[in-house]
Design a protein around this motif. Structure first.
Motif, PDB file in Angstrom:
ATOM      1  N   UNK A   5      12.223  -3.698   0.200  1.00  0.00           N
ATOM      2  CA  UNK A   5      11.815  -2.767  -0.852  1.00  0.00           C
ATOM      3  C   UNK A   5      11.459  -1.407  -0.262  1.00  0.00           C
ATOM      4  N   UNK A   6      10.772  -1.419   0.875  1.00  0.00           N
ATOM      5  CA  UNK A   6      10.426  -0.150   1.522  1.00  0.00           C
ATOM      6  C   UNK A   6      11.681   0.599   1.971  1.00  0.00           C
ATOM      7  N   UNK A  66       7.846 -13.264   2.154  1.00  0.00           N
ATOM      8  CA  UNK A  66       7.199 -12.131   1.479  1.00  0.00           C
ATOM      9  C   UNK A  66       7.444 -10.832   2.230  1.00  0.00           C
ATOM     10  N   UNK A  67       7.238 -10.838   3.538  1.00  0.00           N
ATOM     11  CA  UNK A  67       7.341  -9.581   4.276  1.00  0.00           C
ATOM     12  C   UNK A  67       8.794  -9.117   4.420  1.00  0.00           C
ATOM     13  N   UNK A  68       9.750 -10.064   4.460  1.00  0.00           N
ATOM     14  CA  UNK A  68      11.150  -9.625   4.457  1.00  0.00           C
ATOM     15  C   UNK A  68      11.473  -8.885   3.157  1.00  0.00           C
ATOM     16  N   UNK A  69      10.943  -9.399   2.040  1.00  0.00           N
ATOM     17  CA  UNK A  69      11.185  -8.737   0.752  1.00  0.00           C
ATOM     18  C   UNK A  69      10.470  -7.390   0.698  1.00  0.00           C
ATOM     19  N   UNK A  70       9.287  -7.304   1.274  1.00  0.00           N
ATOM     20  CA  UNK A  70       8.554  -6.033   1.300  1.00  0.00           C
ATOM     21  C   UNK A  70       9.315  -5.009   2.138  1.00  0.00           C
ATOM     22  N   UNK A  71       9.809  -5.463   3.300  1.00  0.00           N
ATOM     23  CA  UNK A  71      10.569  -4.554   4.163  1.00  0.00           C
ATOM     24  C   UNK A  71      11.809  -4.021   3.437  1.00  0.00           C
ATOM     25  N   UNK A  89       7.062   0.399  -6.658  1.00  0.00           N
ATOM     26  CA  UNK A  89       7.809   1.433  -5.922  1.00  0.00           C
ATOM     27  C   UNK A  89       8.913   2.029  -6.786  1.00  0.00           C
ATOM     28  N   UNK A  90       9.571   1.180  -7.564  1.00  0.00           N
ATOM     29  CA  UNK A  90      10.660   1.668  -8.418  1.00  0.00           C
ATOM     30  C   UNK A  90      10.144   2.555  -9.539  1.00  0.00           C
ATOM     31  N   UNK A  91       8.873   2.340  -9.952  1.00  0.00           N
ATOM     32  CA  UNK A  91       8.328   3.123 -11.064  1.00  0.00           C
ATOM     33  C   UNK A  91       8.023   4.563 -10.670  1.00  0.00           C
ATOM     34  N   UNK A  92       7.869   4.815  -9.375  1.00  0.00           N
ATOM     35  CA  UNK A  92       7.565   6.174  -8.897  1.00  0.00           C
ATOM     36  C   UNK A  92       8.430   6.493  -7.682  1.00  0.00           C
ATOM     37  N   UNK A  93       9.732   6.533  -7.853  1.00  0.00           N
ATOM     38  CA  UNK A  93      10.614   6.788  -6.704  1.00  0.00           C
ATOM     39  C   UNK A  93      10.347   8.169  -6.106  1.00  0.00           C
ATOM     40  N   UNK A  94      10.321   8.223  -4.780  1.00  0.00           N
ATOM     41  CA  UNK A  94      10.119   9.482  -4.087  1.00  0.00           C
ATOM     42  C   UNK A  94       8.664   9.924  -4.020  1.00  0.00           C
ATOM     43  N   UNK A  95       7.729   9.061  -4.443  1.00  0.00           N
ATOM     44  CA  UNK A  95       6.315   9.466  -4.430  1.00  0.00           C
ATOM     45  C   UNK A  95       5.491   8.732  -3.370  1.00  0.00           C
ATOM     46  N   UNK A  96       5.919   7.556  -2.982  1.00  0.00           N
ATOM     47  CA  UNK A  96       5.102   6.774  -2.049  1.00  0.00           C
ATOM     48  C   UNK A  96       5.465   7.101  -0.606  1.00  0.00           C
ATOM     49  N   UNK A  97       4.428   7.400   0.174  1.00  0.00           N
ATOM     50  CA  UNK A  97       4.620   7.610   1.609  1.00  0.00           C
ATOM     51  C   UNK A  97       4.670   6.286   2.338  1.00  0.00           C
ATOM     52  N   UNK A  98       3.801   5.327   1.932  1.00  0.00           N
ATOM     53  CA  UNK A  98       3.713   4.089   2.705  1.00  0.00           C
ATOM     54  C   UNK A  98       3.155   2.957   1.863  1.00  0.00           C
TER      55      UNK A  98
END
Length: 879
Positions: free
Chosen positions: A220-221, A213-218, A185-194
């Motif tokens: 990051x999102x 895992x999912x707390x860390x994913x949340x 996600x950090x490599x392409x900021x502003x490009x991912x919708x979901x």
């Protein structure tokens, strides 16, 4: 030949999905069920099965749940409209409200679809519309459906490539690795919708992520303003013992996806719950479905929620309790059978059993096929087939995790159901752990399993050495007995059962490495080689389209090349279906068919046998059966050096096409006479050479032979096999036929038959009924130092076929060029291979008959009918 037993095909296979239908039939999963209630299914024969698959989780209440069937029936009385688009859909609104009330977290609206895949599509569209971005990040080995966008988010190339998926903008990261997800996600900021994830990967092998895992994913999102789609199509509505699997993670999804269980097993329906951050006016106005949210499906969905949320029902508590019980018992089973079960994973009634099996798991020659089947990811489907047909329990593999068996019963499954499943599973696992291929597949082929326990072994296969010349040799099963030799667990199988096994299972297998050999010549030269098996019989190869057969052989060649082959030899029908190697030549590696040394060694063996009877080629009538083929025509050429009477026998089935072929062979023999090769006085070649010396051309000499063709002619041809066999003293058989067509009643008393064909063409009945006839196997050779082939190919491990020997001696001498290709064997190869055989220590391995060393009593019995026989002479000792 054993009669062919075709497997009956279902209407589904014939008219719906021939490919899937054939696959399920081959592994024994092609049942036609006519009745279902709760966890039980019944087929047309009255057999009952415990369903521990539950339509991949779509049957929360099993089959034919009365409350849901009653809801379906109520539409006859209420006449509530089912499809009215657009309108204020009452049932749709009621179901949406209920789902928003019970969902973990806050959601704004629900959009309904007709399947899980459509629900994934809706979520992806919603997130793209809400963010104005197009990239989607998913997990490897995930499964989100098979419509194009859902397939693009499914992390398995096997399902994507043929459809040119994934679409642009779909990327993948390892499931369970939150740091890697953050980095993407950090490599392409502003490009991912979901980001789209399953709480537990289902088709990926029942993979449970690590805690947190999912707390860390949340997090990051949130950091990168990316929407989080939680795909609970399989895990939602009680599958893990919770209403939603994501509940235990305590996070808020932006889209929550439900399907499968929402329809209760009687209606297809999916629901996409949208949070504030995934909601947009554009999506709401531009996404719709004709059938989505129809009244019938929504009423069923409402009834499903009633049953799941019934406070008096222990349903979810039982799933938690029984799921933990199953997990504990399965892990105990894994410890007991640790040589085949790697891990057990999952939660509630979504469990996976991962198998880790290879040939090294079992002792040599017991479990060989089972190990190969496992290495090619076909074992778990066969385990499922055994459980269904023997244990009467229905399970299935996971799609992406091909080595994982899925355990996914209806939520109503009881402790007694769990125990029944465990008992059946342990019986099957014990068979696998023993390496008992025969017991695992006996139900598929009406075979008699061998009741024997194999011992585990940690034996490993030798790896190629560096700097030593290396060959690859491609072969295939020659006789049904080869299967018994290769895997002793098939010893009790009849020929009929082996033929059914061959027909049913061979098409599922790809070529594989069988064994390796190390060679050292008397002159100090060294070589190594690999034997690569094409798992098709000669008959199967012959029936395949030539292009398909050649492609399969090229796959085998690729294995040999990866192992360092500098020369590749072709054995049996792999040579025949490639036109003597022509069709696979020019692929970056030299090819030999092995036909030259096969022919030379067979003539040598026949000559030894004939000489021991007190006769010579000058005194007997010689017939070459298959004389229009590559080996047969070369045999005729060389036999013509010695024989005074020679007949070329063609295939009577193609008699009308044989005259041009006979013409070509006779011209080859005449050309050979013109080369100045040495020949015996009075031989066929002597007669032809005299005519050439008198001024006739090769074509004139050949035409004269064709015109004469009288019974007393020195060289003649005939399509009447039986007629010639009744007159021939020596018969050399070299055909491409897969049948044993030479029968006892045809043969002249005292005849010697040398059968070079692989598969063999001479009937076993001759050994039983004609003690006055000698059948010897052509082309069986002893390698230098009695080197072991490392496997069984119808001969002892320290012997080899002459076609193999040709490949070996070329490698020892570093002769890396094409040889013995096509139908016209090169005279330079006829001169080369006797020299190489002598230099490197290859020699005839005694006389063998029907794949066995010739018994002394049988040999003496045959010799007794000849006045000048020399029984005192020793033939090379068989291995």
């Amino acid at each position: 030949m054993t009669e062919n037993h075709p497997q009956e095909t279902s209407l589904f296979e014939r008219y719906v999905n021939p490919e899937l239908g054939e696959l399920t039939r081959r592994i024994g999963l092609d049942k036609a069920y006519v009745w279902g209630k709760d966890c039980i299914l019944r087929d047309a024969e009255g057999n009952e099965y415990l369903d521990f698959l539950a339509a991949y989780g779509a049957l929360p209440f099993g089959h034919s749940p009365k409350p849901l069937l009653d809801s379906l029936a109520s539409f006859r009385d209420t006449l509530e409209p089912i499809f009215v688009q657009p309108s204020a859909l009452q049932a749709s609104g009621e179901l949406a409200r209920r789902l928003l009330e019970i969902a973990p977290g806050r959601f704004k609206s629900v959009t309904f679809q007709n399947s899980g895949a459509e629900t994934v599509e809706a979520a992806i569209k919603a997130c793209i519309a809400a963010t104005g971005r197009r990239r989607i990040l998913a997990a490897r080995n995930s499964f989100h459906g098979k419509t194009l966008a859902a397939l693009s988010a499914t992390g398995n190339a096997k399902y994507q490539d043929v459809f040119f998926a994934p679409l642009p903008g779909f990327d993948f990261v390892d499931f369970g690795d939150a740091q890697a997800l953050h980095e993407v996600l950090a490599s392409k900021p502003g490009e991912y919708a979901a980001v789209i994830l399953e709480p537990i990967q289902g088709e990926g092998g029942i993979r449970v992520p690590p805690p947190g895992y999912f707390q860390a994913v949340r997090a990051a999102c949130d950091e990168f303003d990316v929407r989080l789609i939680i795909d609970e199509v399989q895990t939602g509505l009680g599958r893990t013992g919770r209403l939603f699997a994501i509940e235990k993670e305590g996070i808020q999804a932006d889209c929550l996806l439900i399907a499968k269980a929402l329809g209760g097993g009687v209606m297809p329906i999916g629901a996409c719950l949208l949070g504030e951050r995934a909601y947009s006016e554009d999506f709401q106005l531009k996404h719709s479905s004709t059938f989505g949210g129809n009244s019938l499906a929504c009423r069923i969905g409402l009834r499903v929620l009633d049953l799941l949320l019934d406070r008096d029902s222990p349903l979810l508590a039982n799933v938690l309790e029984n799921g933990a019980y199953l997990l504990d018992r399965l892990r105990s089973m894994a410890r007991k059978y640790s040589n085949v079960i790697a891990e057990v994973r999952g939660e509630g009634y979504l469990l996976g059993i991962e198998f880790n099996v290879g040939r090294e798991s079992f002792e040599p020659y017991f479990g060989s096929f089972l190990g190969i089947i496992a290495e090619q990811e076909n074992l778990v489907p066969l385990i499922a087939g055994h459980l269904l047909n023997v244990g009467r329990v229905r399970v299935a593999p996971t799609l992406n995790g091909a080595n994982t068996l899925r355990v996914e019963p209806p939520l109503i499954a009881t402790r007694a159901d769990c125990d029944r499943f465990l008992q059946a599973l342990e019986h099957t696992v014990a068979v696998v752990a023993a390496g008992n291929t025969g017991a695992l597949i006996a139900h598929l082929v009406d075979g008699e399993p061998l009741q024997r326990q194999s011992q585990s072994t940690s034996a490993s296969r030798p790896q190629p050495s560096s700097g030593i010349p290396r060959f690859g040799f491609i072969l295939h099963p020659l006789e049904l007995n080869n299967y018994r030799e290769f895997d002793e667990s098939l010893q009790n199988f009849s020929d009929e059962a082996l033929l059914r096994m061959e027909e049913r299972l061979n098409p599922l297998l790809e070529p594989f490495h069988v064994s390796s050999i190390q060679l050292q010549s008397p002159d100090g030269s060294r070589a190594e080689g690999d034997f690569i098996m094409v798992p098709r019989s000669a008959a199967q190869l012959a029936k395949m389209p030539v292009e398909e057969a050649a492609a399969l052989i090229e796959d085998a060649m690729a294995i040999a090349l990866r192992r360092g082959a500098q020369l590749i030899g072709l054995g049996g029908h792999t040579s025949i279906v490639t036109g003597g190697g022509i069709r696979v030549a020019g692929k970056g590696v030299p090819i030999t068919s092995g036909n030259t040394y096969t022919m030379l060694s067979a003539i040598e063996a026949a000559g030894i046998a004939l000489e021991t009877t007190g006769r010579s080629f000058s005194q007997v009538r010689v017939a070459v059966v298959g004389a229009t083929g590559s080996i047969g025509s070369a045999i005729a050429r060389l036999i013509a050096v010695k024989a005074h009477r020679l007949v070329l026998v063609g295939n009577p089935r193609s008699a009308r096409f044989n005259l041009p072929r006979f013409t070509g062979v006779i011209q080859q023999i005449a050309h050979y006479a013109a080369t100045g090769v040495a020949y015996d006085p009075g031989s066929v070649l002597d007669c032809l050479a005299k005519r050439l010396a008198a001024g006739e051309s090769v074509e004139q000499v050949a035409q004269a032979v064709l015109d004469d063709n009288s019974p007393g002619a020195t060289l003649r041809y005939n399509n009447e096999l039986e007629e010639e066999l009744r007159q021939a003293d020596v018969v050399l058989v070299a055909t491409s036929s897969t049948e044993r067509f030479i029968e006892p009643e045809f043969i002249k008393p005292g005849a010697i038959i040398c059968d070079l064909s692989r598969p063999a063409n001479v009937s076993h009945a001759i050994a039983r009924q004609r003690q006055d006839v000698l059948v010897i196997d052509g082309g069986i050779v002893e390698a230098p130092g009695r080197a072991s082939l490392g496997s069984r190919f119808g001969i002892p491990e320290d012997l080899c076929y002459a076609c193999m020997a040709e490949t070996m001696m070329m490698t020892l001498d570093k002769v890396f060029r094409d040889a013995s290709l096509g139908l016209d064997l090169d005279n330079r190869d006829l001169e080369l291979f006797p020299l190489l055989a002598q230099r490197h220590g290859f020699r005839i391995a005694g006389l063998r008959s029907f794949d066995q060393a010739l018994e002394p009593g049988r040999w003496q019995s045959f010799l007794a009918q000849f006045e000048h026989a020399r029984p005192h002479r020793k033939i090379g000792e068989p291995a």
